[in-house]
Design an enzyme around this catalytic site. Structure first.
Site, PDB file in Angstrom:
ATOM      1  N   THR A 133       9.621  -6.383   7.467  1.00 56.74           N
ATOM      2  CA  THR A 133      10.454  -7.107   6.506  1.00 56.74           C
ATOM      3  C   THR A 133      11.468  -6.155   5.903  1.00 56.74           C
ATOM      4  O   THR A 133      11.100  -5.068   5.454  1.00 56.74           O
ATOM      5  CB  THR A 133       9.542  -7.698   5.407  1.00 56.74           C
ATOM      6  N   GLN A 145       8.112 -13.406  14.341  1.00 57.94           N
ATOM      7  CA  GLN A 145       6.845 -13.592  13.624  1.00 57.94           C
ATOM      8  C   GLN A 145       6.953 -14.778  12.661  1.00 57.94           C
ATOM      9  O   GLN A 145       7.808 -14.787  11.772  1.00 57.94           O
ATOM     10  CB  GLN A 145       6.483 -12.316  12.849  1.00 57.94           C
ATOM     11  N   HIS A 174       1.665 -15.250  12.430  1.00 62.15           N
ATOM     12  CA  HIS A 174       1.247 -14.239  11.445  1.00 62.15           C
ATOM     13  C   HIS A 174      -0.079 -14.672  10.814  1.00 62.15           C
ATOM     14  O   HIS A 174      -0.104 -15.480   9.882  1.00 62.15           O
ATOM     15  CB  HIS A 174       2.337 -14.098  10.376  1.00 62.15           C
ATOM     16  N   ASN A 202      -2.557  -9.724   7.031  1.00 63.59           N
ATOM     17  CA  ASN A 202      -2.025  -9.178   5.773  1.00 63.59           C
ATOM     18  C   ASN A 202      -2.120 -10.075   4.545  1.00 63.59           C
ATOM     19  O   ASN A 202      -1.290  -9.989   3.644  1.00 63.59           O
ATOM     20  CB  ASN A 202      -0.575  -8.709   5.982  1.00 63.59           C
ATOM     21  N   TYR A 217      -1.720 -13.327   4.045  1.00 65.02           N
ATOM     22  CA  TYR A 217      -0.858 -14.495   3.853  1.00 65.02           C
ATOM     23  C   TYR A 217      -1.644 -15.786   4.146  1.00 65.02           C
ATOM     24  O   TYR A 217      -2.857 -15.738   4.330  1.00 65.02           O
ATOM     25  CB  TYR A 217       0.421 -14.345   4.691  1.00 65.02           C
ATOM     26  N   ARG A 253      -1.110 -12.173  15.234  1.00 64.74           N
ATOM     27  CA  ARG A 253      -1.420 -10.912  14.546  1.00 64.74           C
ATOM     28  C   ARG A 253      -2.546 -11.130  13.542  1.00 64.74           C
ATOM     29  O   ARG A 253      -2.511 -12.082  12.761  1.00 64.74           O
ATOM     30  CB  ARG A 253      -0.183 -10.391  13.813  1.00 64.74           C
ATOM     31  N   ASN A 265      -2.694  -7.385   0.219  1.00 62.63           N
ATOM     32  CA  ASN A 265      -2.484  -8.570  -0.610  1.00 62.63           C
ATOM     33  C   ASN A 265      -3.787  -9.135  -1.178  1.00 62.63           C
ATOM     34  O   ASN A 265      -3.992 -10.355  -1.217  1.00 62.63           O
ATOM     35  CB  ASN A 265      -1.677  -9.638   0.152  1.00 62.63           C
ATOM     36  N   GLY A 275       5.317   0.806  13.452  1.00 56.39           N
ATOM     37  CA  GLY A 275       6.067   0.112  12.402  1.00 56.39           C
ATOM     38  C   GLY A 275       7.059   1.047  11.752  1.00 56.39           C
ATOM     39  O   GLY A 275       8.213   1.186  12.180  1.00 56.39           O
ATOM     40  N   ARG A 276       6.605   1.774  10.726  1.00 59.23           N
ATOM     41  CA  ARG A 276       7.491   2.633   9.935  1.00 59.23           C
ATOM     42  C   ARG A 276       8.339   3.598  10.757  1.00 59.23           C
ATOM     43  O   ARG A 276       9.517   3.808  10.420  1.00 59.23           O
ATOM     44  CB  ARG A 276       6.666   3.380   8.876  1.00 59.23           C
TER      45      ARG A 276
HETATM   46  C1  LIG Z   1       8.928  -1.985   5.235  1.00 56.83           C
HETATM   47  C2  LIG Z   1       7.752  -2.666   5.851  1.00 56.83           C
HETATM   48  C3  LIG Z   1       7.817  -4.023   6.126  1.00 56.83           C
HETATM   49  C4  LIG Z   1       6.753  -4.679   6.767  1.00 56.83           C
HETATM   50  N1  LIG Z   1       6.876  -6.001   7.085  1.00 56.83           N
HETATM   51  C5  LIG Z   1       5.900  -6.624   7.805  1.00 56.83           C
HETATM   52  C6  LIG Z   1       6.077  -7.947   8.271  1.00 56.83           C
HETATM   53  O1  LIG Z   1       7.118  -8.585   8.069  1.00 56.83           O
HETATM   54  N2  LIG Z   1       5.054  -8.517   8.956  1.00 56.83           N
HETATM   55  C7  LIG Z   1       3.874  -7.843   9.203  1.00 56.83           C
HETATM   56  O2  LIG Z   1       2.976  -8.407   9.830  1.00 56.83           O
HETATM   57  N3  LIG Z   1       3.710  -6.567   8.807  1.00 56.83           N
HETATM   58  C8  LIG Z   1       4.689  -5.942   8.135  1.00 56.83           C
HETATM   59  N4  LIG Z   1       4.545  -4.625   7.779  1.00 56.83           N
HETATM   60  C9  LIG Z   1       3.394  -3.859   8.306  1.00 56.83           C
HETATM   61  C10 LIG Z   1       3.812  -3.152   9.604  1.00 56.83           C
HETATM   62  O3  LIG Z   1       4.107  -4.087  10.631  1.00 56.83           O
HETATM   63  C11 LIG Z   1       2.696  -2.225  10.136  1.00 56.83           C
HETATM   64  O4  LIG Z   1       1.522  -2.973  10.307  1.00 56.83           O
HETATM   65  C12 LIG Z   1       2.403  -1.065   9.195  1.00 56.83           C
HETATM   66  O5  LIG Z   1       3.604  -0.422   8.791  1.00 56.83           O
HETATM   67  C13 LIG Z   1       1.489  -0.035   9.862  1.00 56.83           C
HETATM   68  O6  LIG Z   1       2.069   0.460  11.056  1.00 56.83           O
HETATM   69  P1  LIG Z   1       2.773   1.930  11.076  1.00 56.83           P
HETATM   70  O7  LIG Z   1       1.694   2.910  10.609  1.00 56.83           O
HETATM   71  O8  LIG Z   1       3.156   2.165  12.503  1.00 56.83           O
HETATM   72  O9  LIG Z   1       3.900   1.877  10.130  1.00 56.83           O
HETATM   73  C14 LIG Z   1       5.575  -3.964   7.096  1.00 56.83           C
HETATM   74  C15 LIG Z   1       5.498  -2.597   6.785  1.00 56.83           C
HETATM   75  C16 LIG Z   1       6.570  -1.945   6.175  1.00 56.83           C
HETATM   76  C17 LIG Z   1       6.470  -0.470   5.895  1.00 56.83           C
END
Ligand SMILES: Cc1cc2nc3c(=O)[nH]c(=O)nc-3n(C[C@H](O)[C@H](O)[C@H](O)COP(=O)(O)O)c2cc1C
Length: 366
Positions: A31, A104, A180, A183, A185, A232, A240, A322-323
């Site tokens: 996001t 998603q 989705h 997390n 939701y 997912r 949350n 992700g990050r």
């Molecule tokens: C800025 C940001 C936005 C995220 N938005 C979503 C999202 O829209 N949907 C989702 O399922 N997870 C979201 N996440 C979780 C990431 O998809 C991911 O699960 C999490 O960052 C861990 O993976 P990583 O260690 O590779 O970053 C978000 C995480 C971050 C940091």
């Protein structure tokens, strides 16, 4: 310099249902809160995603299936034609670069605020249980409120919205959708006994708590091919303010039932989302990989060594980062060359324009 591609199949093409991915590295949904008025994706989103088209699969940011499904300022939707047109520019830009992209599908449930809801209504949830924490609104962070418990008669309408959103996503050119279920939701709120206190057919037993998620999966796969549908889950994440008294039994049941629908993948956030991979009262998530008949996408805290290990040990079919994608638009190339990764600016994660979105450069690795 070690070239990782010599020792692992992470960088080799793989068939995912109907599509051939360039490699086994996905971009996890992120996001970024930059949508335009009307919850239409940002004008910059085509460029942002095209810059990241080197991923085997991009899973685009969580996108609300209805105005009620919204829980953060400036997130995009997928419930009207203007949004479809906005997303079409994104999918065209990614496809032009040889990439693939899923969307998603999101309903936040109680993780919202009246400021973000149509008519300033209360957010909805399986039960009137207030989450700890704050909602991100257009005027700043505001404490979560007690949500309104959904009436039984409202659930078919929500299922229908998932179905329509999936059809609109395909119309917008997405290669598929990710439901989705993670997390904390709406669908996760129904699964867990901390948030689901219902006494009707959607609460109580594991079978009842899993009912809504499975009905959504059934509805979505009735309108688009199951080889274009993934899901997912985050079985041991407290994200949350979510929890369950027996996540192993719950998620084992869910995954066994999911096999009926022949989904193309199960995407698991392993551990606490964005936090530790091992958590208290967790369980070995390989149980779910073993139960599931389709592809297993692993996420959370992966780096090149861990991703390589996951493939060498066949612990996952695809690894989602992700990050690391935020400040490394050419992440796959960097990993392939074992190059340094840039870190992102936390101040520009959510909201705003090009700064911290489309202005992170690719390395010249040629
Ligand atoms: C800025 C940001 C936005 C995220 N938005 C979503 C999202 O829209 N949907 C989702 O399922 N997870 C979201 N996440 C979780 C990431 O998809 C991911 O699960 C999490 O960052 C861990 O993976 P990583 O260690 O590779 O970053 C978000 C995480 C971050 C940091």
């Amino acid at each position: 310099m070690t070239i990782a591609s010599q020792t692992s199949d992470l960088f080799k093409p793989v068939q995912l249902g109907a599509i051939q991915l360039q490699n086994r590295i996905a971009m996890a949904p992120l996001t970024r809160s930059r949508a335009q008025a009307g919850d239409v994706p940002s004008e910059l989103a085509p460029e942002y995603y095209a810059q990241r088209a080197g991923a085997g699969l991009i899973i685009a940011e969580a996108t609300q299936i209805s105005p009620q499904g919204k829980g953060y300022a400036w997130t995009p939707g997928i419930y009207n034609e203007a949004q479809v047109a906005g997303w079409k520019k994104v999918t065209d830009a990614v496809h032009a670069k040889g990439g693939h992209i899923f969307l998603q599908l999101w309903h936040v449930g109680r993780i919202s605020h009246p400021d973000l809801q149509p008519g300033n209504a209360l957010p909805v949830a399986p039960s009137a249980v207030t989450p700890q924490g704050n909602a991100f609104t257009e005027t700043g962070f505001k404490p979560f409120v007690e949500p309104r418990a959904l009436e039984l008669s409202e659930l078919p309408g929500i299922i229908e919205q998932y179905k329509t959103a999936a059809q609109l996503a395909i119309k917008a050119g997405f290669d598929g959708v990710e439901i989705h279920g993670a997390n904390g939701y709406l669908l996760d709120q129904f699964l867990r006994d901390k948030t689901n206190r219902r006494t009707d057919a959607y609460g109580g037993s594991i079978e009842n708590r899993a009912r809504l998620l499975l009905e959504v999966v059934e509805a979505v796969t009735s309108v688009i091919p199951s080889e274009r549908v993934g899901i997912r889950l985050s079985p041991i994440s407290p994200a949350n303010d979510i929890a369950d008294s027996d996540p192993k039994a719950l998620f084992s049941y869910v995954v066994e039932q999911l096999n009926r629908f022949k989904l193309v993948y199960l995407h698991v956030v392993e551990g606490a989302t964005g936090g530790p991979r091992q958590v208290e009262h967790g369980f070995d998530l390989q149980v779910l990989r073993d139960l599931f008949k389709g592809f297993y996408i692993a996420n959370n805290g992966y780096d090149l060594p861990l991703a390589t290990k996951a493939r060498e040990g066949n612990l996952a079919d695809i690894v989602a980062f992700g990050r690391p994608w935020i400040a490394n638009p050419d992440l796959v190339e960097r990993l392939k060359h074992n190059a340094d990764l840039a870190s992102f600016n936390p101040d520009t994660l959510y909201g705003g324009g090009a700064a911290g979105y489309t202005d992170y450069p690719a390395l010249n690795l040629a």
